[in-house]
Design a protein around this motif. Structure first.
Motif, PDB file in Angstrom:
ATOM      1  N   CYS A 316     -82.658   0.423  99.599  1.00  0.00           N
ATOM      2  CA  CYS A 316     -82.432   1.439  98.386  1.00  0.00           C
ATOM      3  C   CYS A 316     -81.205   2.679  98.646  1.00  0.00           C
ATOM      4  CB  CYS A 316     -83.767   2.330  98.196  1.00  0.00           C
ATOM      5  SG  CYS A 316     -84.887   1.333  97.239  1.00  0.00           S
ATOM      6  N   GLN A 317     -81.255   2.765  99.958  1.00  0.00           N
ATOM      7  CA  GLN A 317     -79.926   3.810 100.251  1.00  0.00           C
ATOM      8  C   GLN A 317     -78.675   3.083 100.054  1.00  0.00           C
ATOM      9  OE1 GLN A 317     -80.292   5.756 104.399  1.00  0.00           O
ATOM     10  NE2 GLN A 317     -82.397   5.212 104.164  1.00  0.00           N
ATOM     11  N   ILE A 318     -78.956   1.612 100.290  1.00  0.00           N
ATOM     12  CA  ILE A 318     -77.493   0.809  99.876  1.00  0.00           C
ATOM     13  C   ILE A 318     -77.154   0.495  98.653  1.00  0.00           C
ATOM     14  CG2 ILE A 318     -76.548  -1.578 100.102  1.00  0.00           C
ATOM     15  CD1 ILE A 318     -78.109  -1.834 103.032  1.00  0.00           C
ATOM     16  N   LYS A 319     -78.236   0.627  97.679  1.00  0.00           N
ATOM     17  CA  LYS A 319     -78.131   0.573  96.229  1.00  0.00           C
ATOM     18  C   LYS A 319     -77.449   1.872  95.840  1.00  0.00           C
ATOM     19  CE  LYS A 319     -82.490  -2.071  95.296  1.00  0.00           C
ATOM     20  NZ  LYS A 319     -83.846  -1.934  94.927  1.00  0.00           N
ATOM     21  N   LEU A 320     -77.587   2.859  96.394  1.00  0.00           N
ATOM     22  CA  LEU A 320     -76.943   4.191  96.147  1.00  0.00           C
ATOM     23  C   LEU A 320     -75.458   3.991  96.463  1.00  0.00           C
ATOM     24  CD1 LEU A 320     -79.210   6.967  97.458  1.00  0.00           C
ATOM     25  CD2 LEU A 320     -79.148   6.085  94.989  1.00  0.00           C
ATOM     26  N   LEU A 321     -75.209   3.357  97.500  1.00  0.00           N
ATOM     27  CA  LEU A 321     -73.801   3.193  97.917  1.00  0.00           C
ATOM     28  C   LEU A 321     -72.975   2.318  96.881  1.00  0.00           C
ATOM     29  CD1 LEU A 321     -73.928   2.586 101.725  1.00  0.00           C
ATOM     30  CD2 LEU A 321     -73.189   4.647 100.609  1.00  0.00           C
ATOM     31  N   ILE A 322     -73.641   0.882  96.415  1.00  0.00           N
ATOM     32  CA  ILE A 322     -73.274   0.004  95.625  1.00  0.00           C
ATOM     33  C   ILE A 322     -72.819   0.757  94.264  1.00  0.00           C
ATOM     34  CG2 ILE A 322     -73.713  -2.104  94.215  1.00  0.00           C
ATOM     35  CD1 ILE A 322     -75.292  -3.049  96.688  1.00  0.00           C
ATOM     36  N   LYS A 323     -74.041   1.601  93.762  1.00  0.00           N
ATOM     37  CA  LYS A 323     -73.758   2.191  92.325  1.00  0.00           C
ATOM     38  C   LYS A 323     -73.064   3.594  92.225  1.00  0.00           C
ATOM     39  CE  LYS A 323     -77.872  -0.566  91.179  1.00  0.00           C
ATOM     40  NZ  LYS A 323     -79.200  -0.475  90.810  1.00  0.00           N
ATOM     41  N   GLN A 324     -72.858   4.035  93.738  1.00  0.00           N
ATOM     42  CA  GLN A 324     -71.817   5.186  93.804  1.00  0.00           C
ATOM     43  C   GLN A 324     -72.708   6.197  93.139  1.00  0.00           C
ATOM     44  OE1 GLN A 324     -68.139   3.728  92.438  1.00  0.00           O
ATOM     45  NE2 GLN A 324     -67.607   3.019  94.557  1.00  0.00           N
ATOM     46  N   VAL A 325     -73.968   6.482  93.348  1.00  0.00           N
ATOM     47  CA  VAL A 325     -74.861   7.481  92.922  1.00  0.00           C
ATOM     48  C   VAL A 325     -75.022   8.456  93.830  1.00  0.00           C
ATOM     49  CG1 VAL A 325     -77.013   8.192  91.629  1.00  0.00           C
ATOM     50  CG2 VAL A 325     -75.836   6.004  91.347  1.00  0.00           C
ATOM     51  N   ASN A 326     -74.993   9.762  93.759  1.00  0.00           N
ATOM     52  CA  ASN A 326     -75.295  10.965  94.497  1.00  0.00           C
ATOM     53  C   ASN A 326     -76.927  11.214  94.354  1.00  0.00           C
ATOM     54  OD1 ASN A 326     -73.401  11.783  96.180  1.00  0.00           O
ATOM     55  ND2 ASN A 326     -72.523  12.847  94.555  1.00  0.00           N
ATOM     56  N   TYR A 327     -77.689  10.883  95.352  1.00  0.00           N
ATOM     57  CA  TYR A 327     -79.078  10.899  95.152  1.00  0.00           C
ATOM     58  C   TYR A 327     -79.471  11.497  96.402  1.00  0.00           C
ATOM     59  CZ  TYR A 327     -84.029   9.783  93.964  1.00  0.00           C
ATOM     60  OH  TYR A 327     -85.269   9.795  93.580  1.00  0.00           O
ATOM     61  N   PRO A 328     -80.422  12.568  96.509  1.00  0.00           N
ATOM     62  CA  PRO A 328     -80.873  13.386  97.609  1.00  0.00           C
ATOM     63  C   PRO A 328     -81.867  12.409  98.512  1.00  0.00           C
ATOM     64  CG  PRO A 328     -82.084  14.278  95.787  1.00  0.00           C
ATOM     65  CD  PRO A 328     -81.258  13.086  95.311  1.00  0.00           C
ATOM     66  N   VAL A 329     -81.311  12.070  99.658  1.00  0.00           N
ATOM     67  CA  VAL A 329     -82.499  11.182 100.699  1.00  0.00           C
ATOM     68  C   VAL A 329     -83.051  12.340 101.507  1.00  0.00           C
ATOM     69  CG1 VAL A 329     -82.326   9.310 102.273  1.00  0.00           C
ATOM     70  CG2 VAL A 329     -80.409   9.327 100.403  1.00  0.00           C
ATOM     71  N   ALA A 330     -83.974  12.174 101.450  1.00  0.00           N
ATOM     72  CA  ALA A 330     -85.031  12.999 102.478  1.00  0.00           C
ATOM     73  C   ALA A 330     -85.595  12.431 103.486  1.00  0.00           C
ATOM     74  CB  ALA A 330     -86.205  14.040 101.450  1.00  0.00           C
ATOM     75  N   TRP A 331     -86.053  13.563 104.351  1.00  0.00           N
ATOM     76  CA  TRP A 331     -86.937  12.915 105.585  1.00  0.00           C
ATOM     77  C   TRP A 331     -88.212  13.149 105.485  1.00  0.00           C
ATOM     78  CZ3 TRP A 331     -84.475  10.239 109.551  1.00  0.00           C
ATOM     79  CH2 TRP A 331     -83.483  10.183 109.490  1.00  0.00           C
ATOM     80  N   VAL A 332     -88.928  12.283 105.904  1.00  0.00           N
ATOM     81  CA  VAL A 332     -90.498  12.258 105.755  1.00  0.00           C
ATOM     82  C   VAL A 332     -91.070  12.069 107.110  1.00  0.00           C
ATOM     83  CG1 VAL A 332     -92.492  11.209 104.710  1.00  0.00           C
ATOM     84  CG2 VAL A 332     -90.443  11.209 103.621  1.00  0.00           C
ATOM     85  N   ASN A 333     -92.085  13.019 107.764  1.00  0.00           N
ATOM     86  CA  ASN A 333     -92.605  13.132 108.931  1.00  0.00           C
ATOM     87  C   ASN A 333     -93.506  12.011 109.180  1.00  0.00           C
ATOM     88  OD1 ASN A 333     -91.343  15.405 109.879  1.00  0.00           O
ATOM     89  ND2 ASN A 333     -93.261  16.644 109.689  1.00  0.00           N
ATOM     90  N   VAL A 334     -93.411  11.172 110.467  1.00  0.00           N
ATOM     91  CA  VAL A 334     -94.372  10.046 110.261  1.00  0.00           C
ATOM     92  C   VAL A 334     -95.283  10.376 111.332  1.00  0.00           C
ATOM     93  CG1 VAL A 334     -94.184   7.814 111.603  1.00  0.00           C
ATOM     94  CG2 VAL A 334     -92.361   8.413 110.140  1.00  0.00           C
TER      95      VAL A 334
END
Ligand code: ZN
Length: 336
Positions: A316-334
């Protein structure tokens, strides 16, 4: 001398008797070849028009006119026997990119296709297991085909692209395999470009479209034979390929139908946890909604311990690169 194009023979099924004739012949086949046509299949406004099913080597091709058959009672347009064949895991269904067809058949008939052998996956599998392709080739394939993934970007982000494979279209595979089979009808391809996939909703359907649909079954049949001859598919790996194909079939299921411009809709890269079975802790991706193993995400470690992961899987992060979209990627505790 110019190549003579022999049209594919098919049976058009739009009434009770043609459906029962088709079902009788399909029940005798050792495997089936399946491909669907329609308006924007898998999309929010998707409409299934033709469910095309061939017997082995595409000797018989049946085009089920889903729209015409809707007017018939259920046991006429989807007889129990046909439903059983489609949902029986022991009956192989050879397909090319089964994801949207799987969703449409499920949505239209409530039948989840089982026993799928997806040639698009078998092609990827063969790159490593038979053709011995190296890392540079995997990256070159990812960067090829106008995917908007420049090679330097892939090389600079080895963790993001780890184990990620580019998908190949059916026509490209036929060309690469140098198969002596006519590709897709360029006139129909041009009609698609000009008028979109709504052309599949018109009735009567143009003979050229019916021919195109039947020819797709023939091409999948020819590819299947080629894959077997070249040991891309063999008795020892077929069960594994079916397991992978079923994971592929369900990969869009959790997200369901999405609009064409949805940023996390399907893309030209293979989702993760398809070639390999999910293992260990599985967590949901905020984009594709699949439950995925931790190694499908970008991971932040504290010492040897995994501290957090991204809310989006790497695909899904790669899809953001392909579609050149700015979308916040957040960190989630594991937490284990
Ligand atoms: Zn995802």
């Amino acid at each position: 001398m110019e190549n003579v194009v022999v049209p594919t023979r098919y049976t058009y099924c739009d009434n009770v008797s043609s459906v029962s004739y088709a079902t009788r012949l399909l029940a005798r086949s050792s495997y089936l070849i399946i491909d669907c046509e329609g308006k924007n299949l898998g999309g929010t406004d998707g409409v299934l028009s033709l469910m095309c099913i061939g017997t082995e080597r595409a000797e018989h091709v049946f085009l089920f006119d889903v729209l015409a058959l809707k007017a018939q009672p259920r046991n006429a347009h989807m007889p129990r026997r046909l439903e059983h064949i489609l949902s029986n895991p022991a009956v192989r269904k050879v397909m090319w990119d089964c994801r949207n067809d799987f969703l449409e058949v499920l949505g239209q008939y409530g039948v989840a296709l089982q026993g799928i052998l997806d040639l698009q996956l078998a092609e990827i599998h063969s790159r490593i297991s038979v053709r011995g392709e190296k890392e540079w080739k995997r990256m070159a394939r990812l960067a090829a085909g106008g995917k908007r993934l420049p090679l330097p970007l892939i090389k600079q982000n080895p963790d993001l692209f780890l184990g990620v494979h580019g998908l190949q279209g059916m026509d490209a595979c036929i060309k690469e395999a140098r198969l002596v089979v006519t590709g897709k009808d360029p006139q129909v391809v041009a009609m698609h470009k000009a008028n979109g996939s709504t052309i599949w909703l018109e009735r009567p359907l143009l003979p050229q479209l019916l021919q195109y649909a039947a020819h797709d079954i023939e091409m999948i049949g020819a590819l299947y034979e080629y894959f077997k001859q070249n040991l891309w598919i063999r008795p020892s790996n077929e069960d594994t390929l079916v397991d992978q194909s079923m994971r592929y079939a369900y990969s869009l299921y959790y997200q369901g139908r999405v609009a064409d411009d949805h940023i996390f809709g399907s893309s030209s890269v293979l989702p993760l946890d398809i070639l390999r079975e999910p293992h260990g802790l599985t967590v949901p991706c905020h984009g594709c909604r699949r439950m995925l193993s931790l190694n499908c995400y970008t991971i932040y470690r504290q010492g040897r311990k995994i501290h957090s992961r991204t809310n989006l899987c790497r695909i899904c992060q790669i899809k953001l690169l392909i579609k050149q979209v700015n979308y916040p990627v957040a960190w989630v505790n594991v937490s284990f």
